[in-house]
Scaffold this active site. Structure first.
Site, PDB file in Angstrom:
ATOM      1  N   ALA A 124       0.894  -0.934  -0.094  1.00 49.56           N
ATOM      2  CA  ALA A 124      -0.249  -0.127  -0.201  1.00 49.56           C
ATOM      3  C   ALA A 124       0.620   1.309  -0.055  1.00 49.56           C
ATOM      4  O   ALA A 124       1.403   1.762   0.961  1.00 49.56           O
ATOM      5  CB  ALA A 124      -0.745  -0.077   1.158  1.00 49.56           C
ATOM      6  N   LEU A 125       0.882   1.992  -1.211  1.00 52.18           N
ATOM      7  CA  LEU A 125       1.778   3.197  -1.372  1.00 52.18           C
ATOM      8  C   LEU A 125       0.895   4.265  -1.862  1.00 52.18           C
ATOM      9  O   LEU A 125       0.724   5.409  -1.228  1.00 52.18           O
ATOM     10  CB  LEU A 125       2.888   2.804  -2.431  1.00 52.18           C
ATOM     11  CG  LEU A 125       3.689   4.201  -2.754  1.00 52.18           C
ATOM     12  CD1 LEU A 125       4.381   4.627  -1.422  1.00 52.18           C
ATOM     13  CD2 LEU A 125       4.699   3.669  -3.906  1.00 52.18           C
ATOM     14  N   ILE A 157      -5.693  -0.343  -3.791  1.00 48.41           N
ATOM     15  CA  ILE A 157      -4.646  -1.403  -3.383  1.00 48.41           C
ATOM     16  C   ILE A 157      -4.978  -2.800  -3.632  1.00 48.41           C
ATOM     17  O   ILE A 157      -6.367  -3.363  -3.427  1.00 48.41           O
ATOM     18  CB  ILE A 157      -4.483  -1.320  -1.850  1.00 48.41           C
ATOM     19  CG1 ILE A 157      -4.172   0.042  -1.448  1.00 48.41           C
ATOM     20  CG2 ILE A 157      -3.492  -2.459  -1.424  1.00 48.41           C
ATOM     21  CD1 ILE A 157      -3.011   0.717  -1.875  1.00 48.41           C
ATOM     22  N   ASP A 240      10.754  -1.789  -8.501  1.00 51.33           N
ATOM     23  CA  ASP A 240      11.569  -2.197  -9.677  1.00 51.33           C
ATOM     24  C   ASP A 240      11.392  -3.592  -9.900  1.00 51.33           C
ATOM     25  O   ASP A 240      11.086  -3.978 -11.008  1.00 51.33           O
ATOM     26  CB  ASP A 240      13.052  -2.015  -9.400  1.00 51.33           C
ATOM     27  CG  ASP A 240      13.487  -0.678  -9.329  1.00 51.33           C
ATOM     28  OD1 ASP A 240      12.615   0.251  -9.832  1.00 51.33           O
ATOM     29  OD2 ASP A 240      14.631  -0.256  -8.784  1.00 51.33           O
ATOM     30  N   ARG A 268     -12.242 -18.409 -39.433  1.00 49.26           N
ATOM     31  CA  ARG A 268     -13.308 -17.650 -40.005  1.00 49.26           C
ATOM     32  C   ARG A 268     -13.052 -17.300 -41.437  1.00 49.26           C
ATOM     33  O   ARG A 268     -11.722 -17.069 -41.865  1.00 49.26           O
ATOM     34  CB  ARG A 268     -13.200 -16.254 -39.212  1.00 49.26           C
ATOM     35  CG  ARG A 268     -13.813 -15.105 -39.785  1.00 49.26           C
ATOM     36  CD  ARG A 268     -15.458 -15.018 -39.557  1.00 49.26           C
ATOM     37  NE  ARG A 268     -16.109 -13.895 -39.712  1.00 49.26           N
ATOM     38  CZ  ARG A 268     -17.351 -13.836 -39.800  1.00 49.26           C
ATOM     39  NH1 ARG A 268     -18.244 -14.710 -39.367  1.00 49.26           N
ATOM     40  NH2 ARG A 268     -17.995 -12.839 -39.874  1.00 49.26           N
ATOM     41  N   GLY A 340     -17.183  -7.775 -34.973  1.00 45.09           N
ATOM     42  CA  GLY A 340     -18.017  -7.698 -33.968  1.00 45.09           C
ATOM     43  C   GLY A 340     -18.008  -8.749 -32.893  1.00 45.09           C
ATOM     44  O   GLY A 340     -18.423  -8.288 -31.763  1.00 45.09           O
ATOM     45  N   GLU A 363       1.016  -0.028 -11.566  1.00 48.84           N
ATOM     46  CA  GLU A 363       2.518  -0.279 -11.039  1.00 48.84           C
ATOM     47  C   GLU A 363       3.517   0.923 -11.973  1.00 48.84           C
ATOM     48  O   GLU A 363       4.557   0.627 -12.335  1.00 48.84           O
ATOM     49  CB  GLU A 363       2.904  -1.662 -11.808  1.00 48.84           C
ATOM     50  CG  GLU A 363       4.162  -2.394 -10.997  1.00 48.84           C
ATOM     51  CD  GLU A 363       4.015  -2.882  -9.690  1.00 48.84           C
ATOM     52  OE1 GLU A 363       2.915  -3.027  -9.305  1.00 48.84           O
ATOM     53  OE2 GLU A 363       4.876  -3.209  -8.813  1.00 48.84           O
TER      54      GLU A 363
END
Lengths: 383, 268
Positions: A124-125, A157, A240, A268, A340, A363
């Site tokens: 958690a930053l 988070i 990193d 297809r 489609g 990130e």
């Protein structure tokens, strides 16, 4: 220079591929649709060593190298990008920093259950006012005797509501900005720690993304990870490593989107021949294959540098930047080739497309990666 | 009192092309192997799983053996990652081209070199040749009682109770150890190989490689030249007749179907 994978790397990829094809791929669409956390699959992955891929055996991990790690995450992501990010976040930005910076007591208490997959980890930053600029974070940690009192709110988070252990960055001295940030190992049961809003997202929907709230949350001082005031440096080092995992995840999405396109354009038929016979489609496939191969080289190089104990910060940024943008370009072409049908939820490329956009952002956005790469390249004067 | 002998189980495995992916070149009538992944023969994985669960219940060790080209080592590292204790690879140009009889003979010679075992488990048959011969032939060479098509087994007091899955019934038989048992896919759900075992599986300590010179057998008794059978031709089976789609409402479809079945004497 040797481009051949080792026996260990090939076996790791094989194990991940088989598991992903049988246990993730058949359910991924449904988990995505319902925003359902793949709890049973994560439990099985834990039993097979996926939650401690690069953690040494003495701490309950599988002890594998970083290239094996990227191969494993790629295979998981090809089947289910949400499961891949749950595994990658747990491994690279929760277990790994404890392995790198933790005291022996912290490793015994937290790393072993994380590596064995008995506990799920998060990191958690990010905060409402601190995204790409983490030094401006506002969550505070005030020392009171043998505890720190955490106050503030974290957002976006990954595994926020499902994790048991969270690495939390908080400011112990706001006047020092980036140099006043400290990392803490916080358990879900700590008083004053609660989970707030669960976000409804565009992609990566089976992984929960939540707000975490700290209200006078008392964290014992022995839960400080690394040195006080060095939290941002350690967070950036952690990221990193995290980027290598996210880059590998992007590769999986890109590879999956290409394989679906190859299958579809061979089956297809229009104007009496398969789509694969049209040059417009062939060129798209050629670009996909080339870009994915280039992205894979970048990802493996960053992982290889890490294993050699060499600097890999710039290389991990390049890998994350390029692989995530290749994932979105490939998924976009894949939807185009499917026409489609590509816009329908019955086809996997629709999910790949939404997942790829998210990967470009978390990130560290593409812009932040370019900033890191440019600063470094300009300073060095060469690449 | 003599110490109870530790259970040693040997499992035979074969690396096979994933037949879901195999195609035949119509010009040369040969298998197109390029780009076709190799896998551990599925029912051999069932045999490995059965051996591992017996080891979990009764203790002991599990050895896996295969004969094949050098790349068959991949199959062995995979089963080592499932948790077997030791693997033996028989690989030599002299072994090449062996038919089922010579394969079983060669395996029997290698098994005689290993520590005595109480049980040999084999997959019922391999998905490439579909012969189901090697297991029974191996029992013959080793003079062991054999039970084929096992869909369930329990070990008690040095004897196995085996449920044999036959076409129209389940036959329950009891056999004293040592014995050889071939198993079907119904017997269990094989476990996944584990990342926890990758380091050891690839470390080389659990793997033994034997060449022809390591077996007490003259070269004339090995490989293609010793084999009484050989492959003359491989061809794709002719496409079967196309099915018929019965039109109409549910009632009409059932009526037409019943008439057809009567016409073909499938029902009275």
């Amino acid at each position: 220079m040797d481009f051949e994978l080792t026996k260990q790397q090939k076996l790791s990829r094989h194990i991940a591929r088989e598991f992903a094809q049988k246990e993730l791929e058949p359910y991924a669409q449904d988990w995505d649709e319902k925003m359902e956390f793949p709890a049973e699959a994560i439990r099985k992955l834990a039993g097979l060593g996926f939650m401690g891929i690069s953690i040494p055996k003495e701490y309950g991990g599988a002890g594998l190298d970083s290239i094996s790690y990227t191969l494993i995450i790629e295979e998981l992501a090809k089947a289910c990008a949400s499961s891949a990010i749950i595994v990658a976040v747990h491994n690279s930005v929760c277990a790994y920093p404890i392995h790198l910076l933790g005291t022996e007591e912290q490793k015994q208490k937290y790393l072993i259950p994380l590596a064995q997959g008995r506990k799920l980890g998060a990191f958690a930053l990010t905060e409402p006012n601190a995204g790409s600029d983490p030094a401006s974070l506002e969550t505070t940690a005030e020392q009171r005797g043998k505890h720190y009192l955490l106050n503030g709110t974290k957002i976006f988070i990954t595994s926020g509501s499902t994790s048991d252990i969270v690495i939390v960055m908080a400011s112990t001295d706001r006047s020092k900005r980036g140099r006043g940030i400290t990392s803490f190992i916080v358990e879900k049961g700590f008083k004053g720690f609660s989970v707030g809003k669960k976000e409804e997202k565009l992609g990566i929907r089976a992984s929960d993304t939540c707000e975490l709230i700290f209200e006078n949350c008392a964290v014992p001082e022995e839960n400080v990870l690394g040195n006080p005031g060095e939290g941002l440096t350690s967070a950036l080092t952690t990221l990193d490593t995290g980027r290598i995992g996210v880059a590998a995840q992007a590769l999986g999405v890109a590879q999956g989107a290409m394989e679906e396109s190859i299958k579809y354009c061979n089956e297809r038929k229009q104007f009496g021949k398969p789509l694969a016979d049209f040059q417009a489609i062939q060129w798209m496939i050629a670009d996909m294959a080339t870009e994915i191969a280039a992205a894979r080289m970048l990802v493996h190089r960053a992982a290889w540098l890490k294993d050699q104990g060499k600097p890999f910060s710039i290389e991990s940024s390049m890998a994350k930047l390029y692989a995530s943008e290749v994932a979105l370009r490939t998924a976009t072409k894949a939807v185009q080739i499917h026409g489609g049908y590509g816009c329908m939820k019955d086809y996997k490329v629709e999910r790949y497309f939404r997942d790829a956009k998210v990967i470009e952002i978390y990130e560290g956005t593409s812009e932040i990666q370019r900033l890191i790469i440019a600063r470094n390249t300009l300073r060095k004067g060469s690449s | 009192m003599a110490k109870k002998k530790e259970l040693h189980i040997i499992v035979t495995v074969k690396q096979v092309p994933d037949t879901h992916e195999v195609r035949i070149d119509p010009k040369t009538n040969s298998l197109i192997r390029e780009g076709v992944p190799s896998i551990v023969n599925p029912e051999d994985r069932n045999a490995v799983e059965e051996a591992l669960s017996l080891r979990e219940k009764h203790g002991g060790t599990v050895t896996v053996i295969t004969m094949g080209p050098p790349q068959a080592e991949e199959a062995l590292t995979e089963v080592l990652a499932m948790g077997v204790d030791r693997a033996v690879l028989l690989t030599d140009r002299a072994f090449a081209g062996a038919d089922t009889l010579v394969t079983a003979f060669t395996l029997s010679q290698a098994i005689r070199k290993l520590e005595p075992c109480q049980l040999i488990l084999c997959g019922r048959q391999a998905i490439d040749g579909d012969t189901a011969q090697v297991g029974p032939q191996l029992a013959g060479f080793l003079n062991l009682p054999q039970v084929t098509y096992a869909a369930g087994l329990t070990l008690k007091d040095n004897a196995l109770t085996v449920e044999r899955s036959l076409e129209d019934c389940i036959e329950k038989v009891r056999v004293n150890l040592p014995a050889l048992v071939t198993v079907t896919a119904e017997i269990n759900q094989p476990r996944y190989p584990s990342l926890f075992n990758v380091q050891d599986a690839c470390g080389g300590k659990q793997l033994t490689i034997w060449r022809a010179k390591d077996l007490p057998v003259p070269h004339e008794m090995l490989g293609l030249s010793a084999s009484p059978t050989w492959v003359k031709k491989i061809f794709a089976p002719e496409q079967g007749k196309k099915g018929t789609v019965i039109p109409g409402s549910e009632k009409e479809m059932v009526k037409i179907l019943l008439e057809k079945l009567k016409e073909l004497n499938f029902i009275q």
